[in-house]
Design an enzyme around this catalytic site. Structure first.
Site, PDB file in Angstrom:
ATOM      1  N   ARG A 171      89.483 -16.424 -18.532  1.00 54.13           N
ATOM      2  CA  ARG A 171      90.331 -16.890 -17.428  1.00 54.13           C
ATOM      3  C   ARG A 171      91.465 -15.924 -17.105  1.00 54.13           C
ATOM      4  O   ARG A 171      92.577 -16.350 -16.779  1.00 54.13           O
ATOM      5  CB  ARG A 171      90.932 -18.275 -17.737  1.00 54.13           C
ATOM      6  CG  ARG A 171      89.935 -19.405 -17.728  1.00 54.13           C
ATOM      7  CD  ARG A 171      89.665 -19.883 -16.314  1.00 54.13           C
ATOM      8  NE  ARG A 171      88.553 -20.821 -16.301  1.00 54.13           N
ATOM      9  CZ  ARG A 171      88.683 -22.137 -16.347  1.00 54.13           C
ATOM     10  NH1 ARG A 171      89.862 -22.690 -16.368  1.00 54.13           N
ATOM     11  NH2 ARG A 171      87.623 -22.903 -16.336  1.00 54.13           N
ATOM     12  N   ARG A 202      93.841 -17.900  -2.814  1.00 54.85           N
ATOM     13  CA  ARG A 202      92.958 -18.953  -3.283  1.00 54.85           C
ATOM     14  C   ARG A 202      92.628 -20.011  -2.228  1.00 54.85           C
ATOM     15  O   ARG A 202      91.510 -20.509  -2.151  1.00 54.85           O
ATOM     16  CB  ARG A 202      93.610 -19.583  -4.520  1.00 54.85           C
ATOM     17  CG  ARG A 202      93.092 -20.914  -5.005  1.00 54.85           C
ATOM     18  CD  ARG A 202      91.771 -20.736  -5.692  1.00 54.85           C
ATOM     19  NE  ARG A 202      91.288 -21.990  -6.238  1.00 54.85           N
ATOM     20  CZ  ARG A 202      90.719 -22.944  -5.516  1.00 54.85           C
ATOM     21  NH1 ARG A 202      90.615 -22.809  -4.216  1.00 54.85           N
ATOM     22  NH2 ARG A 202      90.269 -24.039  -6.090  1.00 54.85           N
ATOM     23  N   ASP A 205      81.927 -19.687 -11.845  1.00 59.08           N
ATOM     24  CA  ASP A 205      82.114 -20.851 -12.706  1.00 59.08           C
ATOM     25  C   ASP A 205      80.780 -21.175 -13.350  1.00 59.08           C
ATOM     26  O   ASP A 205      79.722 -20.871 -12.777  1.00 59.08           O
ATOM     27  CB  ASP A 205      82.619 -22.063 -11.908  1.00 59.08           C
ATOM     28  CG  ASP A 205      83.097 -23.154 -12.850  1.00 59.08           C
ATOM     29  OD1 ASP A 205      84.251 -23.081 -13.307  1.00 59.08           O
ATOM     30  OD2 ASP A 205      82.303 -24.060 -13.169  1.00 59.08           O
ATOM     31  N   ARG A 212      94.803 -19.190 -11.984  1.00 58.95           N
ATOM     32  CA  ARG A 212      96.070 -19.737 -11.508  1.00 58.95           C
ATOM     33  C   ARG A 212      97.321 -19.150 -12.124  1.00 58.95           C
ATOM     34  O   ARG A 212      98.410 -19.352 -11.609  1.00 58.95           O
ATOM     35  CB  ARG A 212      96.058 -21.264 -11.663  1.00 58.95           C
ATOM     36  CG  ARG A 212      95.204 -21.915 -10.587  1.00 58.95           C
ATOM     37  CD  ARG A 212      95.065 -23.392 -10.787  1.00 58.95           C
ATOM     38  NE  ARG A 212      94.283 -23.657 -11.983  1.00 58.95           N
ATOM     39  CZ  ARG A 212      93.808 -24.853 -12.317  1.00 58.95           C
ATOM     40  NH1 ARG A 212      94.065 -25.890 -11.546  1.00 58.95           N
ATOM     41  NH2 ARG A 212      93.095 -25.009 -13.414  1.00 58.95           N
ATOM     42  N   TYR A 214      78.104 -32.001 -18.986  1.00 58.64           N
ATOM     43  CA  TYR A 214      78.660 -32.339 -17.664  1.00 58.64           C
ATOM     44  C   TYR A 214      77.659 -33.138 -16.838  1.00 58.64           C
ATOM     45  O   TYR A 214      78.025 -34.105 -16.164  1.00 58.64           O
ATOM     46  CB  TYR A 214      79.072 -31.075 -16.909  1.00 58.64           C
ATOM     47  CG  TYR A 214      80.361 -30.464 -17.420  1.00 58.64           C
ATOM     48  CD1 TYR A 214      81.545 -31.192 -17.418  1.00 58.64           C
ATOM     49  CD2 TYR A 214      80.394 -29.165 -17.901  1.00 58.64           C
ATOM     50  CE1 TYR A 214      82.722 -30.643 -17.891  1.00 58.64           C
ATOM     51  CE2 TYR A 214      81.580 -28.605 -18.379  1.00 58.64           C
ATOM     52  CZ  TYR A 214      82.731 -29.354 -18.369  1.00 58.64           C
ATOM     53  OH  TYR A 214      83.904 -28.814 -18.841  1.00 58.64           O
TER      54      TYR A 214
HETATM   55  O1  CP3 Z   1      87.113 -16.273 -17.468  1.00 59.66           O
HETATM   56  C1  CP3 Z   1      87.236 -16.015 -16.264  1.00 59.66           C
HETATM   57  O2  CP3 Z   1      88.283 -15.557 -15.786  1.00 59.66           O
HETATM   58  C2  CP3 Z   1      86.034 -16.126 -15.345  1.00 59.66           C
HETATM   59  C3  CP3 Z   1      86.039 -17.238 -14.504  1.00 59.66           C
HETATM   60  C4  CP3 Z   1      85.643 -18.591 -15.053  1.00 59.66           C
HETATM   61  C5  CP3 Z   1      85.974 -19.798 -14.390  1.00 59.66           C
HETATM   62  N1  CP3 Z   1      85.368 -20.815 -15.041  1.00 59.66           N
HETATM   63  C6  CP3 Z   1      86.799 -19.881 -13.195  1.00 59.66           C
HETATM   64  C7  CP3 Z   1      87.445 -21.160 -12.901  1.00 59.66           C
HETATM   65  C8  CP3 Z   1      84.875 -18.926 -16.154  1.00 59.66           C
HETATM   66  C9  CP3 Z   1      84.284 -18.038 -17.225  1.00 59.66           C
HETATM   67  C10 CP3 Z   1      84.707 -20.338 -16.123  1.00 59.66           C
HETATM   68  C11 CP3 Z   1      83.883 -21.049 -17.100  1.00 59.66           C
HETATM   69  C12 CP3 Z   1      84.022 -22.495 -17.204  1.00 59.66           C
HETATM   70  N2  CP3 Z   1      84.123 -23.409 -16.203  1.00 59.66           N
HETATM   71  C13 CP3 Z   1      83.940 -23.187 -18.413  1.00 59.66           C
HETATM   72  C14 CP3 Z   1      83.729 -22.532 -19.756  1.00 59.66           C
HETATM   73  C15 CP3 Z   1      84.984 -21.953 -20.256  1.00 59.66           C
HETATM   74  C16 CP3 Z   1      85.979 -22.995 -20.691  1.00 59.66           C
HETATM   75  O3  CP3 Z   1      87.027 -23.058 -20.040  1.00 59.66           O
HETATM   76  O4  CP3 Z   1      85.671 -23.698 -21.640  1.00 59.66           O
HETATM   77  C17 CP3 Z   1      84.048 -24.552 -18.131  1.00 59.66           C
HETATM   78  C18 CP3 Z   1      84.050 -25.670 -19.153  1.00 59.66           C
HETATM   79  C19 CP3 Z   1      84.145 -24.676 -16.730  1.00 59.66           C
HETATM   80  C20 CP3 Z   1      84.225 -25.927 -15.948  1.00 59.66           C
HETATM   81  C21 CP3 Z   1      85.490 -25.951 -15.188  1.00 59.66           C
HETATM   82  N3  CP3 Z   1      85.681 -25.252 -14.009  1.00 59.66           N
HETATM   83  C22 CP3 Z   1      86.711 -26.569 -15.536  1.00 59.66           C
HETATM   84  C23 CP3 Z   1      86.936 -27.443 -16.743  1.00 59.66           C
HETATM   85  C24 CP3 Z   1      87.636 -26.234 -14.538  1.00 59.66           C
HETATM   86  C25 CP3 Z   1      89.095 -26.579 -14.468  1.00 59.66           C
HETATM   87  C26 CP3 Z   1      89.395 -27.678 -13.515  1.00 59.66           C
HETATM   88  C27 CP3 Z   1      90.892 -27.725 -13.267  1.00 59.66           C
HETATM   89  O5  CP3 Z   1      91.278 -27.451 -12.132  1.00 59.66           O
HETATM   90  O6  CP3 Z   1      91.633 -28.036 -14.188  1.00 59.66           O
HETATM   91  C28 CP3 Z   1      86.973 -25.401 -13.600  1.00 59.66           C
HETATM   92  C29 CP3 Z   1      87.551 -24.777 -12.398  1.00 59.66           C
HETATM   93  C30 CP3 Z   1      87.812 -23.334 -12.527  1.00 59.66           C
HETATM   94  N4  CP3 Z   1      86.890 -22.415 -12.954  1.00 59.66           N
HETATM   95  C31 CP3 Z   1      89.002 -22.645 -12.183  1.00 59.66           C
HETATM   96  C32 CP3 Z   1      88.768 -21.284 -12.405  1.00 59.66           C
HETATM   97  C33 CP3 Z   1      89.695 -20.123 -12.140  1.00 59.66           C
HETATM   98  C34 CP3 Z   1      90.238 -23.275 -11.568  1.00 59.66           C
HETATM   99  C35 CP3 Z   1      89.921 -23.091 -10.133  1.00 59.66           C
HETATM  100  C36 CP3 Z   1      90.996 -23.297  -9.201  1.00 59.66           C
HETATM  101  O7  CP3 Z   1      91.785 -22.351  -8.955  1.00 59.66           O
HETATM  102  O8  CP3 Z   1      90.978 -24.385  -8.633  1.00 59.66           O
END
Ligand code: CP3
Length: 356
Positions: A32, A45, A81, A36, A156
Protein backbone atom coordinates in the site's frame (compact mmCIF):
# COMPACT_ATOMS: atom_id res chain seq x y z
CA UNK A 1 3.22 -12.24 -26.25
CA UNK A 2 6.91 -11.56 -25.59
CA UNK A 3 7.48 -9.93 -22.23
CA UNK A 4 8.70 -6.35 -22.61
CA UNK A 5 11.55 -5.80 -20.18
CA UNK A 6 11.81 -2.35 -18.61
CA UNK A 7 14.55 -0.22 -20.24
CA UNK A 8 17.16 -0.90 -17.53
CA UNK A 9 16.44 -4.53 -16.88
CA UNK A 10 19.79 -5.07 -15.10
CA UNK A 11 19.22 -7.45 -12.21
CA UNK A 12 17.72 -5.33 -9.47
CA UNK A 13 18.51 -5.80 -5.80
CA UNK A 14 14.90 -6.90 -5.28
CA UNK A 15 15.30 -9.78 -7.74
CA UNK A 16 18.67 -10.68 -6.29
CA UNK A 17 17.28 -10.79 -2.77
CA UNK A 18 14.42 -13.01 -3.94
CA UNK A 19 16.97 -15.36 -5.48
CA UNK A 20 18.80 -15.27 -2.15
CA UNK A 21 21.91 -13.85 -3.79
CA UNK A 22 24.18 -11.34 -2.02
CA UNK A 23 23.10 -7.68 -2.40
CA UNK A 24 25.18 -4.61 -1.51
CA UNK A 25 22.21 -2.99 0.20
CA UNK A 26 18.76 -4.04 1.41
CA UNK A 27 15.81 -3.56 -0.97
CA UNK A 28 12.74 -1.81 0.38
CA UNK A 29 9.16 -1.25 -0.77
CA UNK A 30 5.86 -0.96 1.10
CA UNK A 31 2.57 -2.75 0.74
CA UNK A 32 0.00 0.00 0.00
CA UNK A 33 2.80 2.46 -0.78
CA UNK A 34 0.36 4.07 -3.22
CA UNK A 35 -2.86 5.22 -1.66
CA UNK A 36 -4.48 7.44 0.87
CA UNK A 37 -1.31 8.34 2.80
CA UNK A 38 -0.11 10.28 -0.28
CA UNK A 39 -1.47 13.81 -0.95
CA UNK A 40 -0.76 13.33 -4.67
CA UNK A 41 -2.99 10.22 -4.59
CA UNK A 42 -5.83 12.03 -2.84
CA UNK A 43 -5.45 14.84 -5.41
CA UNK A 44 -6.14 12.55 -8.40
CA UNK A 45 -8.28 9.87 -6.72
CA UNK A 46 -11.77 11.42 -7.15
CA UNK A 47 -14.80 9.97 -5.36
CA UNK A 48 -15.55 6.85 -7.40
CA UNK A 49 -15.12 3.35 -6.03
CA UNK A 50 -11.59 2.03 -6.56
CA UNK A 51 -12.98 -0.47 -9.08
CA UNK A 52 -14.10 2.48 -11.24
CA UNK A 53 -10.73 4.20 -10.83
CA UNK A 54 -9.11 1.00 -12.09
CA UNK A 55 -11.08 1.26 -15.33
CA UNK A 56 -8.92 4.31 -16.11
CA UNK A 57 -5.48 2.90 -17.00
CA UNK A 58 -3.82 6.34 -17.26
CA UNK A 59 -4.83 7.09 -13.70
CA UNK A 60 -3.82 3.64 -12.39
CA UNK A 61 -0.43 4.00 -14.11
CA UNK A 62 0.10 7.46 -12.62
CA UNK A 63 -0.80 6.26 -9.11
CA UNK A 64 1.57 3.28 -9.47
CA UNK A 65 4.45 5.67 -10.20
CA UNK A 66 3.70 8.19 -7.43
CA UNK A 67 5.45 6.41 -4.52
CA UNK A 68 8.42 5.45 -6.72
CA UNK A 69 9.00 9.10 -7.56
CA UNK A 70 8.44 10.33 -4.01
CA UNK A 71 10.34 7.70 -2.03
CA UNK A 72 12.90 6.05 -4.32
CA UNK A 73 11.67 2.61 -3.26
CA UNK A 74 13.20 -0.43 -4.96
CA UNK A 75 9.94 -1.58 -6.57
CA UNK A 76 6.65 -0.30 -7.88
CA UNK A 77 3.52 -2.30 -7.10
CA UNK A 78 0.74 -2.09 -9.63
CA UNK A 79 -2.15 0.04 -8.42
CA UNK A 80 -5.04 -2.40 -8.54
CA UNK A 81 -6.94 -4.54 -6.06
CA UNK A 82 -7.24 -8.25 -5.32
CA UNK A 83 -10.93 -8.06 -6.35
CA UNK A 84 -10.24 -6.25 -9.66
CA UNK A 85 -9.87 -9.42 -11.83
CA UNK A 86 -13.36 -10.48 -10.70
CA UNK A 87 -14.99 -7.12 -11.29
CA UNK A 88 -16.24 -8.02 -14.79
CA UNK A 89 -17.62 -11.43 -13.87
CA UNK A 90 -21.06 -10.12 -13.06
CA UNK A 91 -21.09 -11.28 -9.46
CA UNK A 92 -22.01 -7.92 -7.95
CA UNK A 93 -18.69 -6.91 -6.38
CA UNK A 94 -18.16 -3.46 -4.94
CA UNK A 95 -15.41 -2.06 -2.76
CA UNK A 96 -16.93 0.25 -0.20
CA UNK A 97 -14.71 2.96 1.30
CA UNK A 98 -13.96 2.25 4.95
CA UNK A 99 -15.44 -1.27 4.66
CA UNK A 100 -13.76 -3.25 1.89
CA UNK A 101 -15.09 -5.73 -0.67
CA UNK A 102 -18.85 -6.36 -0.56
CA UNK A 103 -20.65 -9.02 -2.63
CA UNK A 104 -24.29 -8.56 -3.60
CA UNK A 105 -25.27 -12.23 -3.36
CA UNK A 106 -22.64 -14.10 -1.33
CA UNK A 107 -21.59 -17.55 -2.58
CA UNK A 108 -23.08 -20.42 -0.61
CA UNK A 109 -23.77 -23.31 -3.03
CA UNK A 110 -22.33 -25.04 -6.05
CA UNK A 111 -24.76 -23.04 -8.23
CA UNK A 112 -23.24 -19.81 -6.92
CA UNK A 113 -19.73 -21.09 -7.61
CA UNK A 114 -20.72 -21.96 -11.18
CA UNK A 115 -21.18 -18.18 -11.65
CA UNK A 116 -17.43 -17.81 -11.31
CA UNK A 117 -16.30 -18.21 -14.91
CA UNK A 118 -12.63 -18.09 -15.95
CA UNK A 119 -11.10 -14.68 -16.47
CA UNK A 120 -10.30 -13.69 -20.07
CA UNK A 121 -7.14 -11.53 -20.03
CA UNK A 122 -8.01 -9.86 -23.37
CA UNK A 123 -11.21 -8.36 -21.94
CA UNK A 124 -11.48 -8.81 -18.18
CA UNK A 125 -7.90 -7.74 -17.51
CA UNK A 126 -7.51 -5.21 -20.33
CA UNK A 127 -7.62 -2.11 -18.13
CA UNK A 128 -5.06 -3.71 -15.82
CA UNK A 129 -2.64 -4.69 -18.58
CA UNK A 130 -3.10 -1.28 -20.25
CA UNK A 131 -2.06 0.34 -16.95
CA UNK A 132 1.06 -1.85 -16.91
CA UNK A 133 1.86 -0.95 -20.54
CA UNK A 134 1.57 2.74 -19.64
CA UNK A 135 3.89 2.72 -16.63
CA UNK A 136 6.41 -0.03 -17.38
CA UNK A 137 8.72 2.09 -19.53
CA UNK A 138 8.75 4.89 -16.97
CA UNK A 139 10.12 2.57 -14.34
CA UNK A 140 13.77 2.04 -13.44
CA UNK A 141 12.83 -0.47 -10.73
CA UNK A 142 10.87 -3.74 -11.07
CA UNK A 143 7.09 -3.68 -11.23
CA UNK A 144 5.43 -6.06 -8.80
CA UNK A 145 2.22 -7.60 -10.09
CA UNK A 146 -0.18 -9.25 -7.67
CA UNK A 147 -3.37 -11.17 -7.12
CA UNK A 148 -5.42 -12.36 -4.18
CA UNK A 149 -4.83 -15.79 -2.69
CA UNK A 150 -7.58 -18.40 -2.94
CA UNK A 151 -8.54 -18.40 0.74
CA UNK A 152 -8.75 -14.62 0.99
CA UNK A 153 -10.84 -14.15 -2.16
CA UNK A 154 -13.04 -17.13 -1.28
CA UNK A 155 -13.68 -15.61 2.12
CA UNK A 156 -14.92 -12.33 0.59
CA UNK A 157 -17.14 -14.23 -1.88
CA UNK A 158 -18.63 -16.51 0.77
CA UNK A 159 -18.87 -14.11 3.72
CA UNK A 160 -20.10 -11.34 1.39
CA UNK A 161 -18.03 -8.73 3.22
CA UNK A 162 -14.91 -8.48 5.39
CA UNK A 163 -15.10 -10.85 8.34
CA UNK A 164 -12.96 -11.19 11.45
CA UNK A 165 -13.82 -14.77 12.26
CA UNK A 166 -14.44 -16.17 8.74
CA UNK A 167 -17.05 -18.46 10.31
CA UNK A 168 -19.27 -18.89 7.25
CA UNK A 169 -16.18 -19.66 5.18
CA UNK A 170 -14.94 -22.24 7.67
CA UNK A 171 -18.37 -23.87 7.86
CA UNK A 172 -18.46 -24.20 4.07
CA UNK A 173 -14.99 -25.78 4.09
CA UNK A 174 -16.06 -28.32 6.73
CA UNK A 175 -19.65 -28.99 5.66
CA UNK A 176 -19.24 -28.85 1.88
CA UNK A 177 -15.60 -29.72 1.20
CA UNK A 178 -16.26 -30.49 -2.47
CA UNK A 179 -18.01 -27.19 -3.03
CA UNK A 180 -15.12 -25.36 -1.39
CA UNK A 181 -12.58 -27.34 -3.45
CA UNK A 182 -14.36 -26.29 -6.65
CA UNK A 183 -14.34 -22.65 -5.54
CA UNK A 184 -10.67 -22.75 -4.54
CA UNK A 185 -9.74 -24.45 -7.78
CA UNK A 186 -11.50 -21.79 -9.87
CA UNK A 187 -9.82 -19.05 -7.83
CA UNK A 188 -6.40 -20.63 -8.36
CA UNK A 189 -7.09 -20.62 -12.12
CA UNK A 190 -8.05 -16.93 -11.95
CA UNK A 191 -4.91 -16.15 -9.92
CA UNK A 192 -2.69 -17.89 -12.47
CA UNK A 193 -4.36 -16.14 -15.44
CA UNK A 194 -4.01 -12.77 -13.70
CA UNK A 195 -0.36 -13.18 -12.76
CA UNK A 196 0.51 -14.52 -16.21
CA UNK A 197 -1.09 -11.49 -17.89
CA UNK A 198 0.85 -9.17 -15.57
CA UNK A 199 4.14 -10.94 -16.28
CA UNK A 200 3.43 -10.96 -20.04
CA UNK A 201 3.12 -7.18 -19.83
CA UNK A 202 6.34 -6.67 -17.88
CA UNK A 203 5.84 -7.38 -14.15
CA UNK A 204 9.13 -8.92 -13.02
CA UNK A 205 7.99 -10.06 -9.55
CA UNK A 206 4.53 -11.06 -8.36
CA UNK A 207 2.99 -11.26 -4.91
CA UNK A 208 0.03 -13.34 -3.82
CA UNK A 209 -1.94 -11.55 -1.09
CA UNK A 210 -3.58 -14.34 0.88
CA UNK A 211 -4.00 -11.92 3.76
CA UNK A 212 -6.43 -13.94 5.87
CA UNK A 213 -4.92 -17.45 5.52
CA UNK A 214 -3.61 -17.18 9.11
CA UNK A 215 -7.12 -17.55 10.47
CA UNK A 216 -6.89 -21.28 9.69
CA UNK A 217 -5.54 -23.91 12.05
CA UNK A 218 -2.64 -25.92 10.63
CA UNK A 219 -5.01 -28.90 10.32
CA UNK A 220 -7.56 -27.01 8.27
CA UNK A 221 -4.83 -25.36 6.23
CA UNK A 222 -3.29 -28.73 5.35
CA UNK A 223 -6.59 -30.39 4.53
CA UNK A 224 -8.39 -27.63 2.66
CA UNK A 225 -5.86 -25.14 1.28
CA UNK A 226 -2.47 -26.74 0.94
CA UNK A 227 -3.23 -28.75 -2.25
CA UNK A 228 -4.54 -25.61 -3.96
CA UNK A 229 -1.54 -23.54 -2.88
CA UNK A 230 0.78 -26.30 -4.05
CA UNK A 231 -0.78 -26.11 -7.49
CA UNK A 232 -0.61 -22.31 -7.43
CA UNK A 233 3.09 -22.46 -6.49
CA UNK A 234 3.88 -25.08 -9.14
CA UNK A 235 2.06 -23.29 -11.96
CA UNK A 236 3.31 -19.80 -11.09
CA UNK A 237 6.91 -21.02 -10.89
CA UNK A 238 6.59 -21.61 -14.65
CA UNK A 239 6.06 -17.86 -15.17
CA UNK A 240 9.79 -17.28 -14.81
CA UNK A 241 9.57 -14.53 -12.16
CA UNK A 242 9.92 -14.79 -8.37
CA UNK A 243 6.64 -15.21 -6.49
CA UNK A 244 6.10 -13.87 -2.95
CA UNK A 245 3.31 -15.31 -0.78
CA UNK A 246 1.93 -13.05 1.94
CA UNK A 247 -0.57 -13.40 4.77
CA UNK A 248 -1.01 -11.97 8.27
CA UNK A 249 -1.05 -13.94 11.52
CA UNK A 250 0.75 -16.80 9.83
CA UNK A 251 3.13 -17.61 12.71
CA UNK A 252 1.58 -21.07 13.14
CA UNK A 253 1.76 -21.83 9.41
CA UNK A 254 5.17 -20.51 8.41
CA UNK A 255 6.97 -23.84 8.26
CA UNK A 256 4.20 -25.24 6.06
CA UNK A 257 4.10 -22.13 3.86
CA UNK A 258 7.88 -22.18 3.41
CA UNK A 259 7.58 -25.66 1.90
CA UNK A 260 5.24 -24.56 -0.88
CA UNK A 261 8.19 -23.50 -3.01
CA UNK A 262 7.48 -19.79 -3.43
CA UNK A 263 10.62 -17.62 -3.75
CA UNK A 264 9.59 -15.28 -0.94
CA UNK A 265 7.42 -15.26 2.14
CA UNK A 266 5.88 -12.05 3.55
CA UNK A 267 5.81 -11.84 7.35
CA UNK A 268 3.55 -9.74 9.55
CA UNK A 269 4.93 -8.08 12.71
CA UNK A 270 3.77 -10.71 15.20
CA UNK A 271 6.82 -12.89 14.59
CA UNK A 272 10.41 -12.42 15.61
CA UNK A 273 12.37 -12.01 12.38
CA UNK A 274 15.49 -13.41 14.09
CA UNK A 275 13.75 -16.66 14.90
CA UNK A 276 12.06 -17.04 11.51
CA UNK A 277 15.28 -16.17 9.66
CA UNK A 278 17.22 -18.77 11.64
CA UNK A 279 14.59 -21.44 10.96
CA UNK A 280 13.60 -20.67 7.37
CA UNK A 281 15.98 -18.03 6.03
CA UNK A 282 18.00 -20.56 4.05
CA UNK A 283 15.03 -22.01 2.21
CA UNK A 284 13.01 -18.94 1.25
CA UNK A 285 13.58 -15.18 0.98
CA UNK A 286 11.83 -13.22 3.74
CA UNK A 287 9.99 -9.91 3.48
CA UNK A 288 8.62 -7.66 6.22
CA UNK A 289 7.99 -7.16 9.13
CA UNK A 290 7.62 -3.69 10.64
CA UNK A 291 4.29 -3.06 12.38
CA UNK A 292 2.53 -0.40 10.22
CA UNK A 293 1.39 1.38 13.40
CA UNK A 294 5.02 2.08 14.30
CA UNK A 295 5.16 4.48 11.34
CA UNK A 296 2.78 6.72 13.32
CA UNK A 297 5.40 7.14 16.09
CA UNK A 298 8.15 9.80 16.36
CA UNK A 299 10.87 9.23 13.75
CA UNK A 300 13.59 8.21 16.24
CA UNK A 301 11.34 5.38 17.47
CA UNK A 302 10.51 4.37 13.90
CA UNK A 303 14.18 4.18 13.00
CA UNK A 304 15.04 2.24 16.18
CA UNK A 305 12.39 -0.37 15.30
CA UNK A 306 13.61 -0.44 11.70
CA UNK A 307 17.19 -0.94 12.84
CA UNK A 308 16.28 -3.92 14.98
CA UNK A 309 14.59 -5.57 11.98
CA UNK A 310 17.56 -4.85 9.71
CA UNK A 311 19.92 -6.43 12.25
CA UNK A 312 17.74 -9.52 12.54
CA UNK A 313 17.58 -9.81 8.75
CA UNK A 314 21.30 -10.60 8.61
CA UNK A 315 20.32 -14.18 9.47
CA UNK A 316 18.26 -14.55 6.26
CA UNK A 317 19.93 -15.34 2.94
CA UNK A 318 17.52 -13.11 1.03
CA UNK A 319 15.69 -10.25 2.71
CA UNK A 320 13.43 -7.38 1.60
CA UNK A 321 12.42 -4.64 4.01
CA UNK A 322 8.65 -3.99 4.11
CA UNK A 323 5.86 -3.58 6.62
CA UNK A 324 3.98 -6.49 8.12
CA UNK A 325 0.81 -5.20 6.37
CA UNK A 326 -0.18 -2.13 4.35
CA UNK A 327 0.72 1.51 5.04
CA UNK A 328 -2.04 3.06 7.18
CA UNK A 329 -3.82 6.04 5.56
CA UNK A 330 -2.85 8.38 8.44
CA UNK A 331 0.90 7.73 7.94
CA UNK A 332 3.07 10.81 7.33
CA UNK A 333 4.87 10.36 3.98
CA UNK A 334 7.93 12.06 5.54
CA UNK A 335 8.25 9.11 7.93
CA UNK A 336 8.09 6.62 5.05
CA UNK A 337 10.77 8.63 3.23
CA UNK A 338 12.99 8.59 6.34
CA UNK A 339 12.64 4.79 6.58
CA UNK A 340 13.57 4.29 2.92
CA UNK A 341 16.74 6.40 3.34
CA UNK A 342 17.60 4.66 6.60
CA UNK A 343 17.19 1.16 5.11
CA UNK A 344 19.36 2.13 2.17
CA UNK A 345 22.14 3.60 4.36
CA UNK A 346 22.05 1.07 7.17
CA UNK A 347 21.52 -1.81 4.80
CA UNK A 348 24.68 -0.90 2.89
CA UNK A 349 26.65 -0.70 6.16
CA UNK A 350 25.29 -4.00 7.44
CA UNK A 351 26.16 -5.68 4.17
CA UNK A 352 29.73 -4.41 4.51
CA UNK A 353 30.03 -5.36 8.18
CA UNK A 354 27.55 -8.14 8.92
CA UNK A 355 26.65 -8.58 12.56
CA UNK A 356 28.30 -11.53 14.28
O1 CP3 B 1 0.07 -2.46 -2.17
C1 CP3 B 1 -0.28 -1.62 -3.00
O2 CP3 B 1 0.04 -0.42 -2.91
C2 CP3 B 1 -1.00 -2.06 -4.26
C3 CP3 B 1 -2.37 -1.78 -4.28
C4 CP3 B 1 -3.32 -2.67 -3.51
C5 CP3 B 1 -4.63 -2.25 -3.18
N1 CP3 B 1 -5.28 -3.30 -2.63
C6 CP3 B 1 -5.17 -0.92 -3.44
C7 CP3 B 1 -6.31 -0.48 -2.64
C8 CP3 B 1 -3.19 -3.98 -3.09
C9 CP3 B 1 -1.99 -4.90 -3.16
C10 CP3 B 1 -4.44 -4.36 -2.54
C11 CP3 B 1 -4.70 -5.72 -2.05
C12 CP3 B 1 -5.87 -5.94 -1.21
N2 CP3 B 1 -7.13 -5.46 -1.38
C13 CP3 B 1 -5.89 -6.84 -0.15
C14 CP3 B 1 -4.70 -7.66 0.30
C15 CP3 B 1 -3.77 -6.84 1.09
C16 CP3 B 1 -4.31 -6.50 2.46
O3 CP3 B 1 -4.52 -5.30 2.68
O4 CP3 B 1 -4.50 -7.43 3.23
C17 CP3 B 1 -7.19 -6.85 0.38
C18 CP3 B 1 -7.65 -7.65 1.58
C19 CP3 B 1 -7.96 -5.98 -0.42
C20 CP3 B 1 -9.41 -5.71 -0.29
C21 CP3 B 1 -9.61 -4.27 -0.03
N3 CP3 B 1 -9.55 -3.30 -1.02
C22 CP3 B 1 -9.79 -3.62 1.21
C23 CP3 B 1 -9.92 -4.30 2.55
C24 CP3 B 1 -9.85 -2.24 0.95
C25 CP3 B 1 -9.96 -1.11 1.92
C26 CP3 B 1 -11.33 -0.53 2.00
C27 CP3 B 1 -11.26 0.79 2.74
O5 CP3 B 1 -11.52 1.81 2.10
O6 CP3 B 1 -10.97 0.79 3.93
C28 CP3 B 1 -9.69 -2.07 -0.45
C29 CP3 B 1 -9.65 -0.80 -1.19
C30 CP3 B 1 -8.31 -0.39 -1.64
N4 CP3 B 1 -7.45 -1.19 -2.34
C31 CP3 B 1 -7.71 0.88 -1.49
C32 CP3 B 1 -6.46 0.83 -2.13
C33 CP3 B 1 -5.46 1.94 -2.30
C34 CP3 B 1 -8.36 2.10 -0.86
C35 CP3 B 1 -8.95 2.71 -2.07
C36 CP3 B 1 -9.42 4.07 -1.95
O7 CP3 B 1 -8.61 5.02 -2.09
O8 CP3 B 1 -10.64 4.18 -1.82
Amino acid sequence: MTPTPPPNASPSILLKALRREATDRIPVWFMRQAGRSLPEYRAVRGVDSILKVLQQPELAAEITLQPVHRYGVDAAILYSDIMAPLANLDIGIDIVAGVGPVIERPFRSLDDIMRLRPVDPATDLLAMTDAIDLCIHELTVPLIGFCGGPFTIASYLVEGRPSRSHTTMKRLILEEPKVFAELASRLVDIAITTLKAQVDHGASVVQIFDSWIGTLSPWMYRNALQPHLQRLAAETSALGVPVIYFGVETAGLLDDLAQLGFAGLGLDWRVDLDAVATRLGHTVALQGNLDPSILLAPTDQVLAATKSILSASALAEGYIFNLGHGVLPETDPATVAAVVDFVHEQGAQLRRRPLQ
